[in-house]
Motif scaffolding. Structure first.
Motif, PDB file in Angstrom:
ATOM      1  N   GLY A  19       0.686  -1.334  -0.065  1.00 15.75           N
ATOM      2  CA  GLY A  19       0.098   0.040  -0.015  1.00 15.75           C
ATOM      3  C   GLY A  19       0.852   1.148   0.126  1.00 15.75           C
ATOM      4  O   GLY A  19       2.151   1.375   0.077  1.00 15.75           O
ATOM      5  N   LYS A  20       0.310   2.554   0.107  1.00 11.08           N
ATOM      6  CA  LYS A  20       0.977   3.613  -0.007  1.00 11.08           C
ATOM      7  C   LYS A  20       1.600   3.977   1.272  1.00 11.08           C
ATOM      8  O   LYS A  20       1.340   3.147   2.382  1.00 11.08           O
ATOM      9  N   ARG A  21       2.458   4.994   1.201  1.00 16.60           N
ATOM     10  CA  ARG A  21       3.170   5.224   2.503  1.00 16.60           C
ATOM     11  C   ARG A  21       2.030   5.827   3.530  1.00 16.60           C
ATOM     12  O   ARG A  21       1.282   6.303   3.276  1.00 16.60           O
ATOM     13  N   VAL A  94      -0.156 -14.690  -0.592  1.00 17.56           N
ATOM     14  CA  VAL A  94      -1.238 -13.812  -0.238  1.00 17.56           C
ATOM     15  C   VAL A  94      -0.867 -12.425  -0.120  1.00 17.56           C
ATOM     16  O   VAL A  94       0.089 -12.202   0.931  1.00 17.56           O
ATOM     17  N   ALA A  95      -1.669 -11.593  -0.903  1.00 15.64           N
ATOM     18  CA  ALA A  95      -1.033  -9.954  -0.910  1.00 15.64           C
ATOM     19  C   ALA A  95      -2.325  -9.449  -0.115  1.00 15.64           C
ATOM     20  O   ALA A  95      -3.597  -9.693  -0.313  1.00 15.64           O
ATOM     21  N   VAL A  96      -1.934  -8.711   0.796  1.00 19.83           N
ATOM     22  CA  VAL A  96      -3.019  -7.747   1.478  1.00 19.83           C
ATOM     23  C   VAL A  96      -2.489  -6.046   1.135  1.00 19.83           C
ATOM     24  O   VAL A  96      -1.691  -5.816   1.412  1.00 19.83           O
ATOM     25  N   ILE A  97      -3.692  -5.536   0.493  1.00 15.65           N
ATOM     26  CA  ILE A  97      -3.522  -4.306  -0.238  1.00 15.65           C
ATOM     27  C   ILE A  97      -4.160  -3.215   0.866  1.00 15.65           C
ATOM     28  O   ILE A  97      -5.457  -3.675   1.077  1.00 15.65           O
ATOM     29  N   SER A 111      -2.309  -0.262  -9.951  1.00 14.34           N
ATOM     30  CA  SER A 111      -1.463  -0.939 -10.564  1.00 14.34           C
ATOM     31  C   SER A 111      -0.984  -2.513  -9.903  1.00 14.34           C
ATOM     32  O   SER A 111      -0.820  -3.459 -10.477  1.00 14.34           O
ATOM     33  N   LEU A 112      -1.309  -2.224  -8.367  1.00 13.16           N
ATOM     34  CA  LEU A 112      -0.830  -3.399  -7.647  1.00 13.16           C
ATOM     35  C   LEU A 112      -1.831  -4.744  -8.106  1.00 13.16           C
ATOM     36  O   LEU A 112      -1.590  -5.905  -8.084  1.00 13.16           O
ATOM     37  N   LEU A 113      -3.327  -4.256  -8.143  1.00 14.42           N
ATOM     38  CA  LEU A 113      -4.103  -5.008  -8.371  1.00 14.42           C
ATOM     39  C   LEU A 113      -3.790  -5.970  -9.724  1.00 14.42           C
ATOM     40  O   LEU A 113      -4.022  -7.039  -9.924  1.00 14.42           O
ATOM     41  N   GLN A 122      -3.339 -14.349  -4.714  1.00 16.73           N
ATOM     42  CA  GLN A 122      -4.583 -14.175  -4.145  1.00 16.73           C
ATOM     43  C   GLN A 122      -4.435 -12.784  -3.265  1.00 16.73           C
ATOM     44  O   GLN A 122      -3.332 -12.499  -2.764  1.00 16.73           O
ATOM     45  N   VAL A 123      -5.564 -11.983  -3.393  1.00 19.26           N
ATOM     46  CA  VAL A 123      -5.472 -10.463  -3.013  1.00 19.26           C
ATOM     47  C   VAL A 123      -6.566 -10.467  -2.070  1.00 19.26           C
ATOM     48  O   VAL A 123      -7.816 -10.727  -2.163  1.00 19.26           O
ATOM     49  N   ILE A 124      -6.389  -9.787  -0.729  1.00 23.94           N
ATOM     50  CA  ILE A 124      -7.197  -9.270  -0.009  1.00 23.94           C
ATOM     51  C   ILE A 124      -7.255  -7.668   0.089  1.00 23.94           C
ATOM     52  O   ILE A 124      -6.039  -7.014   0.565  1.00 23.94           O
ATOM     53  N   PHE A 125      -8.336  -7.079   0.131  1.00 25.58           N
ATOM     54  CA  PHE A 125      -8.087  -5.633   0.031  1.00 25.58           C
ATOM     55  C   PHE A 125      -8.921  -5.175   1.207  1.00 25.58           C
ATOM     56  O   PHE A 125      -9.974  -5.448   1.531  1.00 25.58           O
TER      57      PHE A 125
END
Length: 403
Positions: A19-21, A94-97, A111-113, A122-125
């Motif tokens: 994620g962002k800063r 597994v990515a957590v955004i 862009s990350l997605l 696999q993504v968790i938003f």
């Protein structure tokens, strides 16, 4: 806490936080793990490089939590940090955004997605800091429709929403690493497996290397009998057995010697080939061996080592394989080495990639490296597969995997 670190890094589920800063990534990790393991600050950009933390999350088991630098970092140093963060993406299971509450979904998150979709990750938003700015269900639904994923409103500060997010994490995480067999599917209860373990200058004093330990443990899990010997003791062990071993597993470096000792009627393979089957796509690595035949003096070859071990006098990747390749092609090759967690993004100009056993990286990272090579139409082969091919015994050492 010692028990949490006993599972090797390459055998864990990798969970990356992106994620962002100042989106609250470090606070999120502290809440998820229920420990203060990440530095928290209100100053944007506190996390400068990816931070890896070995943990256990039940019922997932051993995991590796990765706290990444803000993907929107700025300046020359920021570009380097973003580069490090993007390297993490290739090994993330597994990515957590995280999106900060009150902020719109920006090009950074999109862009990350997009990148994770291409990687098949696999993504968790999650929308963080809902304790500071409340979001109603309508706003959550709008974000969800925009990104095409469920959205989890959470507060890393208060813990709100973490039970639901944790349940999702458990649901989407890949199966446990231990479910992928090392060799237990190749033997039956009561079978004898003979392991040939050379003890040389490269062997760690007082212990075995990781693939050897994994193989022996998987043998015991299969209720088979493990026997361990050095090369010069293999013949005696074979002579003393009333029934031949169901399988002999050797270090690839001594394939030639062990092949000469072990009768053709006994199945033979190596730790490196077993590791290649568990960590990557063995069939593709075997196909890559054919490229050795077309190598010519002066061709450019990449030797990739996933660890940064100290080079020994007769090192397998630095000395032995280059020597065998030179003998095969009849001249010197232009060999380059790449070590560590990262992998070159530009593979143009190479004729072949020869990869180590990959015991120090996870399966997703190894499959990503194979994917990048395929995108360049570049053959990749594993150490054990390459050595077996160079010694003319590839067919034999692959026979244990043929039903």
């Amino acid at each position: 806490m010692a028990g949490l670190n006993q599972t090797p890094k390459g055998n864990r589920i990798f969970i990356g936080i992106f994620g962002k800063r100042n989106a609250g990534k470090s606070s999120f990790i502290n809440r998820l793990t229920k420990q203060d393991i990440a530095l928290v600050s209100n100053i944007a950009g506190t996390t400068t490089d990816p931070v890896y933390k070995a943990m256990e999350i039940l019922p997932l088991g051993p995991v590796m939590i990765i706290d990444t630098a803000g993907i929107d970092d700025v300046g020359d140093l920021g570009k380097l940090r973003i580069g490090k963060t993007k390297e993490v993406m290739s090994k993330t299971d597994v990515a957590v955004i995280l999106l900060e509450a009150g902020q719109p979904v920006s090009d950074f998150e999109r862009s990350l997605l997009k990148d994770f979709k291409e990687l098949g990750t696999q993504v968790i938003f999650a929308v963080n800091k809902v304790d500071e700015k409340t979001l109603d269900p309508k706003q959550i639904n709008q974000i969800s429709e925009e990104i095409g994923l469920p959205v989890f409103p959470i507060s890393a500060k208060t813990g709100e929403g973490f039970d639901e997010l944790r349940e999702e994490l458990i649901k989407v995480a890949p199966r446990a690493f231990e479910d992928i067999p090392f060799l237990r599917d190749l033997v039956n209860p009561g079978d004898v497996v003979l392991f040939c373990v050379p003890i040389d200058t490269a062997a760690p004093k007082g212990r075995l290397i990781l693939p050897q330990v994994q193989a022996i443990r998987d043998c015991l899990d299969a209720r088979a009998v493990a026997m361990v010997a050095k090369v010069d003791e293999i013949q005696n062990q074979l002579d003393n057995l009333k029934v031949p071993p169901a399988l002999v597993v050797t270090d690839s470096q001594v394939f030639k010697e062990v092949n000469a000792i072990v009768p053709e009627s006994i199945r033979l393979t190596s730790f490196s080939i077993l590791m290649a089957r568990q960590k990557g796509n063995l069939d593709e690595l075997v196909n890559g061996a054919e490229a050795i035949e077309s190598l010519r003096p002066g061709d450019k070859v990449l030797i990739a080592e996933a660890c940064t071990h100290q080079c020994q006098a007769d090192d397998i990747g630095r000395v032995k394989i280059p020597r065998w390749l030179k003998q095969k092609v009849g001249g010197d090759l232009d060999i380059e080495w790449y070590t560590g967690d990262s992998f070159p993004s530009d593979l143009s100009g190479y004729k072949l990639v020869i990869h180590c056993g990959a015991c120090m990286i996870n399966r997703r990272a190894m499959l990503y490296r194979q994917k990048v090579s395929k995108e360049y139409s570049l053959p990749m082969v594993n150490y054990g597969v390459a050595i077996a091919y160079l010694h003319g015994i590839l067919g034999r050492v692959l026979s244990p995997f043929h039903k």
